[in-house]
Design a protein around this motif. Sequence first.
Motif, PDB file in Angstrom:
ATOM      1  N   THR A  26       0.841  -1.184   0.000  1.00 33.41           N
ATOM      2  CA  THR A  26       0.000   0.000   0.000  1.00 33.41           C
ATOM      3  C   THR A  26       0.879   1.238   0.000  1.00 33.41           C
ATOM      4  N   ALA A  27       0.309   2.366  -0.409  1.00 33.23           N
ATOM      5  CA  ALA A  27       1.046   3.628  -0.434  1.00 33.23           C
ATOM      6  C   ALA A  27       1.415   4.035   0.985  1.00 33.23           C
ATOM      7  N   LEU A  28       2.611   4.553   1.132  1.00 35.25           N
ATOM      8  CA  LEU A  28       3.074   5.043   2.421  1.00 35.25           C
ATOM      9  C   LEU A  28       2.687   6.507   2.517  1.00 35.25           C
ATOM     10  N   GLU A  29       1.838   6.831   3.479  1.00 34.59           N
ATOM     11  CA  GLU A  29       1.333   8.195   3.601  1.00 34.59           C
ATOM     12  C   GLU A  29       2.174   9.058   4.524  1.00 34.59           C
ATOM     13  N   GLY A  30       3.052   8.445   5.285  1.00 35.03           N
ATOM     14  CA  GLY A  30       3.922   9.196   6.167  1.00 35.03           C
ATOM     15  C   GLY A  30       4.851   8.248   6.893  1.00 35.03           C
ATOM     16  N   GLY A  31       5.954   8.767   7.413  1.00 35.19           N
ATOM     17  CA  GLY A  31       6.883   7.934   8.161  1.00 35.19           C
ATOM     18  C   GLY A  31       7.854   7.209   7.261  1.00 35.19           C
ATOM     19  N   THR A  32       8.385   6.121   7.763  1.00 40.71           N
ATOM     20  CA  THR A  32       9.402   5.347   7.062  1.00 40.71           C
ATOM     21  C   THR A  32       8.971   3.903   6.960  1.00 40.71           C
TER      22      THR A  32
END
Length: 83
Positions: A26-32
């Motif tokens: 899934t797309a990473l919306e924030g963080g690492t």
Amino acid sequence: NGELTIPRRPAGSLTSHRRDVLHAVTALEGGTRKSLFVVDRSNGLGEGNVHEVTPGHVNMFLAMREEIRKVKLAPPKPAAAEE
């Protein structure tokens, strides 16, 4: 089996699947995003640059993840008083 399965994957979770299963992230919306990609020698992938993962590597990864979790959960430090 021709079915789409979307497993629940909270932060810090692990997903494992057979090599014949098509998968995506899934797309990473924030963080690492950190990932550990494990290849079984019998499937014929990665012959040229295989790194042996030891229990020590796994323990180090888990310890680092725990430290990051502690930092994220720590209350914010009060701002320094201005003079």
